[in-house]
Design a protein around this motif. Structure first.
Motif, short mmCIF file in Angstrom:
data_model
loop_
_atom_site.label_atom_id
_atom_site.label_comp_id
_atom_site.label_asym_id
_atom_site.label_seq_id
_atom_site.Cartn_x
_atom_site.Cartn_y
_atom_site.Cartn_z
N THR A 87 22.82 4.31 56.11
CA THR A 87 23.96 3.91 55.30
C THR A 87 23.52 2.88 54.26
O THR A 87 22.48 2.22 54.41
CB THR A 87 25.07 3.30 56.17
N TYR A 88 24.32 2.72 53.24
CA TYR A 88 23.99 1.81 52.14
C TYR A 88 24.28 0.37 52.51
O TYR A 88 25.32 0.05 53.09
CB TYR A 88 24.81 2.20 50.90
N LEU A 89 23.35 -0.52 52.17
CA LEU A 89 23.54 -1.95 52.37
C LEU A 89 23.54 -2.62 51.00
O LEU A 89 22.54 -2.56 50.28
CB LEU A 89 22.43 -2.53 53.24
N PRO A 90 24.63 -3.26 50.61
CA PRO A 90 24.70 -3.90 49.29
C PRO A 90 23.78 -5.12 49.21
O PRO A 90 23.30 -5.61 50.23
CB PRO A 90 26.18 -4.29 49.17
N PRO A 91 23.54 -5.63 48.00
CA PRO A 91 22.67 -6.79 47.83
C PRO A 91 23.18 -8.01 48.60
O PRO A 91 24.39 -8.26 48.67
CB PRO A 91 22.73 -7.05 46.32
N VAL A 92 22.24 -8.74 49.18
CA VAL A 92 22.55 -9.93 49.98
C VAL A 92 21.96 -11.17 49.30
O VAL A 92 20.79 -11.16 48.89
CB VAL A 92 21.99 -9.80 51.41
N ILE A 93 22.77 -12.21 49.19
CA ILE A 93 22.33 -13.50 48.68
C ILE A 93 22.49 -14.52 49.80
O ILE A 93 23.57 -14.61 50.41
CB ILE A 93 23.15 -13.94 47.45
N PHE A 94 21.46 -15.30 50.08
CA PHE A 94 21.53 -16.35 51.10
C PHE A 94 21.85 -17.69 50.46
O PHE A 94 21.38 -18.01 49.37
CB PHE A 94 20.21 -16.46 51.86
N ALA A 139 21.64 0.77 42.57
CA ALA A 139 21.19 1.10 43.92
C ALA A 139 22.20 1.98 44.65
O ALA A 139 21.83 2.92 45.36
CB ALA A 139 20.94 -0.18 44.71
N ARG A 140 23.49 1.70 44.47
CA ARG A 140 24.53 2.49 45.11
C ARG A 140 24.54 3.91 44.56
O ARG A 140 24.66 4.89 45.31
CB ARG A 140 25.89 1.82 44.91
N ALA A 141 24.40 4.03 43.24
CA ALA A 141 24.37 5.36 42.61
C ALA A 141 23.16 6.15 43.11
O ALA A 141 23.26 7.35 43.40
CB ALA A 141 24.33 5.23 41.10
N ASP A 142 22.01 5.48 43.22
CA ASP A 142 20.80 6.15 43.72
C ASP A 142 20.99 6.60 45.16
O ASP A 142 20.60 7.72 45.53
CB ASP A 142 19.59 5.21 43.63
N PHE A 143 21.59 5.73 45.98
CA PHE A 143 21.79 6.06 47.39
C PHE A 143 22.73 7.25 47.53
O PHE A 143 22.48 8.18 48.31
CB PHE A 143 22.36 4.86 48.14
N LEU A 144 23.84 7.23 46.78
CA LEU A 144 24.81 8.32 46.88
C LEU A 144 24.21 9.62 46.35
O LEU A 144 24.49 10.70 46.87
CB LEU A 144 26.08 7.95 46.11
N GLY A 145 23.38 9.51 45.30
CA GLY A 145 22.71 10.69 44.78
C GLY A 145 21.77 11.28 45.82
O GLY A 145 21.69 12.50 46.00
N GLN A 146 21.05 10.40 46.53
CA GLN A 146 20.16 10.85 47.59
C GLN A 146 20.95 11.51 48.71
O GLN A 146 20.53 12.55 49.25
CB GLN A 146 19.37 9.67 48.13
N ALA A 147 22.10 10.94 49.04
CA ALA A 147 22.94 11.52 50.10
C ALA A 147 23.40 12.92 49.73
O ALA A 147 23.44 13.82 50.58
CB ALA A 147 24.14 10.61 50.36
N ASP A 148 23.72 13.13 48.46
CA ASP A 148 24.14 14.46 48.00
C ASP A 148 22.99 15.47 48.15
O ASP A 148 23.21 16.62 48.55
CB ASP A 148 24.60 14.41 46.54
N ILE A 149 21.78 15.03 47.81
CA ILE A 149 20.62 15.92 47.93
C ILE A 149 20.36 16.26 49.40
O ILE A 149 20.07 17.42 49.74
CB ILE A 149 19.37 15.28 47.30
#
Length: 219
Positions: A87-94, A139-149
């Motif tokens: 699953t996708y994990l959004p950017p994290v800032i500490f 990153a989200r667009a890339d992840f969702l594109g990968q999920a479609d493939i």
């Protein structure tokens, strides 16, 4: 836990704030809402783990020293869940009042996009979140594109996936036939079916489409 005011723009970026200090959370909410960013507060890491879906956020702000499950342990668990469930994990800032070089290096190596010391300068914090939101968009667009493939690949037969793995590895038809103990004509038939199902015309286009997807995800 609180959410952004109702007059916020629906499609505005959503920011999760995980910090046990109510005054810090309140200050962050007021600051971020000046940019029309939606905010959701979490007092403890466990609250976020039990009630939140990370996918719903465009950036996650984590305080390092949260009582109980601390910020680093939370990040470790989010990474583990993301990998386990793909699953996708959004950017994290500490955020931390006790930052040190080894700690900063560790979280950045694990994939955090930034590390800011408390009290963070407002401009620095806004800029860091803005960068994270921009990172999230791609990153989200890339992840969702990968999920479609991967969904397309899931429609292949087991034998077609075996042939696909060989094609992506760069083997020629004769080599694939030898590896799989089938005829070159059968390999070619599988290749044509694979290209049709994945909407490409050639093996080169197929390899390019799957360039960033490791075969382990479909094998």
């Amino acid at each position: 836990m609180s959410s952004a005011p109702s007059n916020s723009i629906k499609n505005s970026p959503r920011i999760a704030i995980i910090d046990d200090d109510a005054s810090v959370r309140s200050s962050l909410v007021m600051l971020l809402e000046t940019r029309q960013w939606l905010t959701t507060e979490f007092e403890r890491a466990q609250d976020f783990l039990e009630t939140a879906n990370p996918l719903e956020f465009n950036c996650v702000l984590i305080d390092v020293r949260i009582p109980g499950v601390n910020g680093l342990e939370l990040f470790d668990e989010l990474i583990r869940r993301s990998k386990h469930h793909n699953t996708y994990l959004p950017p994290v800032i500490f955020l931390s009042g006790h930052g040190d070089i080894p700690l900063v290096v560790r979280v950045l190596k694990q994939g955090a996009v930034d590390f800011l010391e408390k009290p963070a300068d407002h401009r620095s914090l806004i800029d860091a979140i803005a960068r994270a939101i921009h990172t999230d968009e791609k990153a989200r667009a890339d992840f969702l594109g990968q999920a479609d493939i991967l969904k397309e690949i899931a429609e292949l037969t087991q034998r077609e996936r075996m042939v696909l793995t060989e094609i992506v590895a760069g083997y020629l038809g004769k080599q694939i036939a030898d590896h799989l103990a089938i005829s070159p004509k059968t390999v070619e038939a599988h290749r044509l079916h694979i290209c049709q199902k994945l909407n490409v015309r050639t093996s080169m286009e197929l390899a390019a489409k799957l360039r960033d997807i490791p075969p382990s995800l479909w094998q």
